[in-house]
Design an enzyme around this catalytic site. Structure first.
Site, PDB file in Angstrom:
ATOM      1  N   GLN A  51       0.890  -1.300   0.410  1.00  0.00           N
ATOM      2  CA  GLN A  51       0.169  -0.002  -0.178  1.00  0.00           C
ATOM      3  C   GLN A  51       1.250   1.618  -0.274  1.00  0.00           C
ATOM      4  O   GLN A  51       0.502   2.068  -0.585  1.00  0.00           O
ATOM      5  CB  GLN A  51      -0.358   0.281   1.562  1.00  0.00           C
ATOM      6  CG  GLN A  51      -1.783  -0.707   0.926  1.00  0.00           C
ATOM      7  CD  GLN A  51      -3.160  -1.182   2.884  1.00  0.00           C
ATOM      8  OE1 GLN A  51      -2.713  -1.817   3.234  1.00  0.00           O
ATOM      9  NE2 GLN A  51      -4.267  -0.218   2.877  1.00  0.00           N
ATOM     10  N   LEU A  92      -7.733   1.245   3.600  1.00  0.00           N
ATOM     11  CA  LEU A  92      -7.162   2.276   3.644  1.00  0.00           C
ATOM     12  C   LEU A  92      -6.266   2.888   1.931  1.00  0.00           C
ATOM     13  O   LEU A  92      -6.798   4.364   1.740  1.00  0.00           O
ATOM     14  CB  LEU A  92      -5.968   2.555   4.403  1.00  0.00           C
ATOM     15  CG  LEU A  92      -5.737   2.395   6.294  1.00  0.00           C
ATOM     16  CD1 LEU A  92      -4.782   2.716   6.587  1.00  0.00           C
ATOM     17  CD2 LEU A  92      -6.741   3.740   6.737  1.00  0.00           C
ATOM     18  N   HIS A 137      -3.386  -8.100   0.442  1.00  0.00           N
ATOM     19  CA  HIS A 137      -2.419  -7.243  -0.035  1.00  0.00           C
ATOM     20  C   HIS A 137      -1.494  -7.161  -0.817  1.00  0.00           C
ATOM     21  O   HIS A 137      -0.548  -7.160  -1.880  1.00  0.00           O
ATOM     22  CB  HIS A 137      -2.287  -5.422   1.269  1.00  0.00           C
ATOM     23  CG  HIS A 137      -3.296  -4.945   0.856  1.00  0.00           C
ATOM     24  ND1 HIS A 137      -3.971  -4.058   0.213  1.00  0.00           N
ATOM     25  CD2 HIS A 137      -4.253  -4.593   1.951  1.00  0.00           C
ATOM     26  CE1 HIS A 137      -4.829  -3.526   0.522  1.00  0.00           C
ATOM     27  NE2 HIS A 137      -4.539  -4.397   1.930  1.00  0.00           N
TER      28      HIS A 137
HETATM   29  O1  K1U Z   1      -5.644  -2.500   5.109  1.00  0.00           O
HETATM   30  C1  K1U Z   1      -5.919  -1.672   5.474  1.00  0.00           C
HETATM   31  O2  K1U Z   1      -5.944  -0.615   4.378  1.00  0.00           O
HETATM   32  C2  K1U Z   1      -6.150  -0.988   6.640  1.00  0.00           C
HETATM   33  C3  K1U Z   1      -7.277  -1.734   7.058  1.00  0.00           C
HETATM   34  C4  K1U Z   1      -7.120  -2.962   7.578  1.00  0.00           C
HETATM   35  C5  K1U Z   1      -9.142  -3.593   7.841  1.00  0.00           C
HETATM   36  C6  K1U Z   1      -9.643  -2.737   8.458  1.00  0.00           C
HETATM   37  C7  K1U Z   1     -10.894  -3.730   7.896  1.00  0.00           C
HETATM   38  C8  K1U Z   1     -10.721  -5.214   8.275  1.00  0.00           C
HETATM   39  C9  K1U Z   1     -10.025  -5.715   8.067  1.00  0.00           C
HETATM   40  C10 K1U Z   1      -8.817  -4.940   7.749  1.00  0.00           C
HETATM   41  C11 K1U Z   1      -7.940  -0.479   8.212  1.00  0.00           C
HETATM   42  O3  K1U Z   1      -7.822   0.010   9.233  1.00  0.00           O
HETATM   43  S1  K1U Z   1      -9.374   0.604   7.446  1.00  0.00           S
HETATM   44  C12 K1U Z   1      -9.720   1.861   9.199  1.00  0.00           C
HETATM   45  C13 K1U Z   1     -10.084   0.805  10.283  1.00  0.00           C
HETATM   46  O4  K1U Z   1     -10.958   0.483  10.178  1.00  0.00           O
HETATM   47  C14 K1U Z   1     -10.624   1.902  11.204  1.00  0.00           C
HETATM   48  C15 K1U Z   1      -9.458   3.196  11.533  1.00  0.00           C
HETATM   49  C16 K1U Z   1      -9.284   3.918  12.990  1.00  0.00           C
HETATM   50  C17 K1U Z   1     -10.092   1.981  14.084  1.00  0.00           C
HETATM   51  C18 K1U Z   1     -10.762   1.882  13.558  1.00  0.00           C
HETATM   52  C19 K1U Z   1     -10.386   0.840  12.489  1.00  0.00           C
HETATM   53 ZN    ZN Z   2      -6.326  -2.982   2.791  1.00  0.00          ZN
END
Ligand code: K1U
Ligand code: ZN
Length: 167
Positions: A51, A92, A137
């Site tokens: 990423q 993200l 990823h």
């Molecule tokens: O891989 C990424 O882009 C990170 C992603 C991870 C993820 C989230 C949810 C389920 C599976 C994997 C994230 O972190 S998205 C943002 C998010 O979920 C979050 C942000 C702040 C607090 C709590 C959650």
């Molecule tokens: Zn992701």
């Protein structure tokens, strides 16, 4: 430490397959530190090197509420999986999009830590989901690849519209 720019879906660089890390040196340790800073600042609960346009097998995860339980996994590999769970995921690299994805309920993952020690983690629930999402990823896969073609087309259109508005 440095904040790293995060690639946005459908950037073709998100499809690259990451290479295994052969030697854990200061460059890999700096990458992990910068990825952790980037994840905490975003904020997110995980980040894969893919990423941030680095195509090496490194992921960082912290699912704790206190944000004080950082996991750094180098060359992670799933040794065992069982069960099924469906969880709402975000990414993200796909801002503002959330959808349900089916994953294994329980995974055992082997990886190297930053000292080069082989470790094993047994995970279920959100940690298992996050591990599978970040390891996807490293294989060039984004969570929207698990969704229908119709949903993927709609997501691409929505993100293109968002990009036009913010340009
Ligand atoms: O891989 C990424 O882009 C990170 C992603 C991870 C993820 C989230 C949810 C389920 C599976 C994997 C994230 O972190 S998205 C943002 C998010 O979920 C979050 C942000 C702040 C607090 C709590 C959650
Ligand atoms: Zn992701």
């Amino acid at each position: 430490m440095a904040l790293l720019p995060i690639l946005r879906f459908p950037d073709p660089r998100l499809k690259k397959i990451a290479s295994p890390v052969e030697k854990i040196d200061d460059g890999i340790r700096r990458l992990a530190r910068d990825m952790a800073e980037t994840m905490y600042e975003a904020p997110g609960i995980g980040l894969a090197a893919t990423q941030v346009d680095v195509h090496r097998q490194v992921i960082v995860i912290d699912i704790s509420e206190a944000r004080d339980s950082l996991l750094v996994l180098v060359n992670p590999a799933i040794a065992a999986r069982d069960g099924v769970q469906v969880c709402e995921e975000g990414c993200l690299s796909v801002p503002g999009i959330y959808d349900k994805v089916e994953r294994a309920e329980h995974v055992t993952v082997r990886y190297l830590d930053l000292e080069g020690e082989m470790r094993t983690i047994d995970a279920d629930g959100l940690l298992a989901v996050c591990l599978q999402h970040e390891m996807d990823h490293l294989q060039g896969k984004v969570f929207v690849d698990h969704l229908s073609q119709l949903k993927q087309t709609r997501i691409k259109a929505k993100l293109a519209k968002q990009a036009r508005i913010t340009a």
